[in-house]
Each structure stands twice: as C-alpha cells, then as structure tokens.
Design a protein around this motif. Structure first.
Motif, short mmCIF file in Angstrom:
data_model
loop_
_atom_site.label_atom_id
_atom_site.label_comp_id
_atom_site.label_asym_id
_atom_site.label_seq_id
_atom_site.Cartn_x
_atom_site.Cartn_y
_atom_site.Cartn_z
N VAL A 108 37.53 32.36 46.64
CA VAL A 108 38.91 32.62 45.99
C VAL A 108 38.54 33.18 44.59
CG1 VAL A 108 40.83 31.23 45.08
CG2 VAL A 108 39.86 30.59 47.07
N TRP A 109 39.47 34.01 44.05
CA TRP A 109 39.20 34.73 42.87
C TRP A 109 40.40 34.38 41.87
CZ3 TRP A 109 36.17 37.28 39.60
CH2 TRP A 109 36.52 38.18 38.56
N SER A 110 40.32 33.87 40.68
CA SER A 110 41.49 33.39 40.02
C SER A 110 41.27 33.71 38.42
CB SER A 110 41.75 32.06 40.09
OG SER A 110 43.14 31.65 39.50
N LEU A 111 41.81 34.75 38.00
CA LEU A 111 41.53 35.42 36.71
C LEU A 111 42.65 35.08 35.94
CD1 LEU A 111 39.49 36.68 34.62
CD2 LEU A 111 40.73 38.95 35.28
N ASN A 112 42.55 34.39 34.82
CA ASN A 112 43.58 33.90 33.90
C ASN A 112 44.93 33.49 34.74
OD1 ASN A 112 42.07 34.31 31.40
ND2 ASN A 112 42.71 36.55 31.27
N CYS A 113 44.89 32.63 35.74
CA CYS A 113 45.87 32.25 36.34
C CYS A 113 46.27 30.78 36.18
CB CYS A 113 45.82 32.41 37.86
SG CYS A 113 47.13 31.62 38.86
N LEU A 114 45.36 30.02 36.22
CA LEU A 114 45.47 28.64 36.06
C LEU A 114 45.59 28.17 34.63
CD1 LEU A 114 42.71 26.93 38.54
CD2 LEU A 114 45.22 27.59 38.86
N LEU A 115 45.60 29.07 33.57
CA LEU A 115 45.72 28.37 32.40
C LEU A 115 47.42 28.42 32.20
CD1 LEU A 115 47.24 31.56 31.10
CD2 LEU A 115 44.51 31.88 30.64
N HIS A 116 48.31 29.04 33.09
CA HIS A 116 49.57 28.68 33.15
C HIS A 116 50.00 27.40 33.81
CE1 HIS A 116 50.15 32.56 31.30
NE2 HIS A 116 50.02 33.25 32.40
N VAL A 117 49.08 26.54 34.44
CA VAL A 117 49.34 25.43 35.03
C VAL A 117 49.20 24.29 33.94
CG1 VAL A 117 48.63 23.76 36.86
CG2 VAL A 117 48.57 26.05 37.26
N PRO A 118 50.23 23.34 33.78
CA PRO A 118 50.19 22.21 32.82
C PRO A 118 49.19 21.36 33.17
CG PRO A 118 52.46 22.70 33.68
CD PRO A 118 51.69 23.58 34.50
N ASP A 119 48.66 20.78 32.33
CA ASP A 119 47.37 19.72 32.44
C ASP A 119 47.75 18.76 33.62
OD1 ASP A 119 45.13 20.53 30.88
OD2 ASP A 119 45.25 18.83 29.63
N GLU A 120 48.87 18.18 33.63
CA GLU A 120 49.13 17.09 34.49
C GLU A 120 49.14 17.59 35.87
OE1 GLU A 120 53.00 15.69 33.67
OE2 GLU A 120 54.08 17.40 34.34
N ASN A 121 49.36 19.06 35.97
CA ASN A 121 49.43 19.42 37.41
C ASN A 121 47.94 20.40 37.91
OD1 ASN A 121 52.56 20.31 36.36
ND2 ASN A 121 52.25 19.19 38.10
N LEU A 122 46.96 20.07 36.78
CA LEU A 122 45.77 20.84 37.27
C LEU A 122 45.05 20.34 38.34
CD1 LEU A 122 44.22 23.43 36.48
CD2 LEU A 122 43.02 22.29 34.74
N PRO A 123 44.72 18.99 38.25
CA PRO A 123 44.01 18.19 39.39
C PRO A 123 44.78 18.65 40.83
CG PRO A 123 44.34 16.83 37.84
CD PRO A 123 45.22 17.98 37.29
N ALA A 124 45.96 18.70 40.93
CA ALA A 124 46.63 19.27 42.17
C ALA A 124 46.32 20.67 42.35
CB ALA A 124 47.94 18.96 42.09
N ALA A 125 46.36 21.49 41.62
CA ALA A 125 46.09 22.97 41.77
C ALA A 125 44.58 23.04 42.19
CB ALA A 125 46.00 23.63 40.48
N PHE A 126 43.73 22.44 41.60
CA PHE A 126 42.42 22.26 42.00
C PHE A 126 42.07 21.94 43.42
CE2 PHE A 126 40.34 22.59 37.66
CZ PHE A 126 39.73 23.82 37.86
N ARG A 127 42.76 20.84 43.93
CA ARG A 127 42.59 20.36 45.40
C ARG A 127 43.40 21.28 46.31
NH1 ARG A 127 44.38 15.50 42.53
NH2 ARG A 127 46.60 15.94 43.21
N ALA A 128 44.39 22.00 45.74
CA ALA A 128 45.31 23.20 46.57
C ALA A 128 44.16 24.11 46.84
CB ALA A 128 46.46 23.39 45.92
N VAL A 129 43.47 24.61 45.98
CA VAL A 129 42.54 25.60 46.24
C VAL A 129 41.36 25.25 47.19
CG1 VAL A 129 40.81 27.29 45.13
CG2 VAL A 129 42.90 26.85 44.12
N ARG A 130 40.96 24.05 46.89
CA ARG A 130 39.95 23.45 47.67
C ARG A 130 40.08 23.39 49.00
NH1 ARG A 130 38.18 17.51 46.31
NH2 ARG A 130 40.22 17.01 47.43
N GLU A 131 41.54 22.83 49.51
CA GLU A 131 41.90 22.82 50.62
C GLU A 131 41.89 24.15 51.55
OE1 GLU A 131 44.04 21.16 53.86
OE2 GLU A 131 42.95 20.01 52.35
#
Length: 204
Positions: A108-131
């Motif tokens: 997975v490649w993600s350039l300047n994308c997750l900086l638009h994810v609020p802090d409270e949702n970042l753990p869920a975003a990382f888990r979604a990518v891991r999945e």
C-alpha cells in the motif's frame, strides 16, 4: 469535525482542484521516496499495490509502468476520473470504507492522505490498511507533521491533522512493524514511514 464531515468537505475541494493538481509535477524528493519504495517492493517480489489517496494517479501510473497491478482509490470523483483516463483501475473510496477482501494487496502506498484523518480515527485507519495488506506486505506512509495540531486551515479550507514524530510512530506501532522512518525538511517537516504487516505468530 467528524470523519464523515471531513471526507465530504475534502471531496468538494479536491474535485474543484483536480485539473490543476493533475498538471502539477511531483517534486524531486517525492520521486526519490517513490523510487526507494519501489525498490523495496521489487525485493519482496510484490505484484499488487493499493494507492490510497491516489489523487489524479501520477504515482499509480508510475507503479503500473513498473509491472505492478495497481488499484487507485480516492475520495474525489474527479480524481478517480483522471486516474481512469490514465488507464488505471480506480474507485471512489475512503480509508475507513475500503471494501476490499482481506489480504488483497502485497503493498500500500499513501502519500499525504492520512493527514486528513482526524486523530481519533487514525487507529481505525491503520487497522483498515492492515486488514487489506498481506502478512509481510509493505505500507508506505508519507505525511506533513512535526507538531500535534489539527483543524481546518483557514486560507485553504482543508482539514489537516499534524502529528509529532513520537505520536505518529506510536499510532503506527499499534498495527504494524516499523521497517524505516526518516524525516525530510523542505520548509515543512515531512515524515516518511515504511511499515510491514506482522507475520502470523508461529507456535513452538
């Protein structure tokens, strides 16, 4: 702002700026980061890649030209349309609603994308990518950051969540093994992480 509010607002902004963004060339240092990640992918013989927050598909097209089967996703329909014009497989999706089968991608490649994810949702975003990443697969994350702050930039209209190095690494380590972390200073602090989905624990 809630994650859904952020996505809705960003979609409108990025749709309006799509043509201009497509005409903007990547800076040389971003090309170096992309090249280094491609070398890592060759070393593990990766075949499939998800470009998360693909924009207008410049990076996706590069990876595809080097033999990878690329799927580009972005929140902005106009971005996705420009990706498809480049012959790419592209879908309108966001990181919390990827909709792919588990372990569907080698990388997975993600350039300047997750900086638009609020802090409270970042753990869920990382888990979604891991999945959606295969065990042992690689995940590149590139972000602007350096200090902890989030909100809408008044002169820009977009929501950003900036994180200190320590905070970002703490979030990343909850879901991934760290392969590499370095920072680049180009008038702003850029954080580059290469992460790996942990391999299953083998019983002894």
């Amino acid at each position: 702002m809630s994650y859904d509010d952020v996505v809705s607002s960003l979609r409108t902004i990025y749709d309006a700026r799509a043509a201009k963004r497509d005409a903007t060339a990547r800076q040389s240092w971003k090309l170096e980061e992309r090249g280094a990640f491609l070398n890592r992918l060759k070393a593990i013989e990766a075949e499939t890649l998800l470009d998360l927050g693909a924009g207008t598909g410049q990076d996706s097209a590069h990876f595809a030209a080097h033999g990878l089967t690329v799927t580009a996703v972005d929140i902005a329909p106009e971005h996705v349309a420009l990706c498809r014009q480049k012959g790419l497989t592209a879908e309108v999706r966001d990181v919390l609603h990827l909709g792919f089968a588990p372990a569907a991608f080698d990388a997975v490649w993600s350039l300047n994308c997750l900086l638009h994810v609020p802090d409270e949702n970042l753990p869920a975003a990382f888990r979604a990518v891991r999945e959606v990443l295969k065990p042992g697969g690689l995940f590149f994350v590139g972000l602007w950051g350096g200090t902890d702050s989030e909100g809408i930039m008044e002169e820009d209209g977009r929501f950003f969540s900036f994180r200190s190095d320590e905070r970002l690494l703490r979030y990343a380590s909850e879901a991934f093994d760290l392969v590499d972390f370095h920072t680049i200073n180009h008038g702003f602090h850029f954080q580059a992480l290469t992460l790996a989905r942990p391999l299953p624990q083998q019983s002894t």
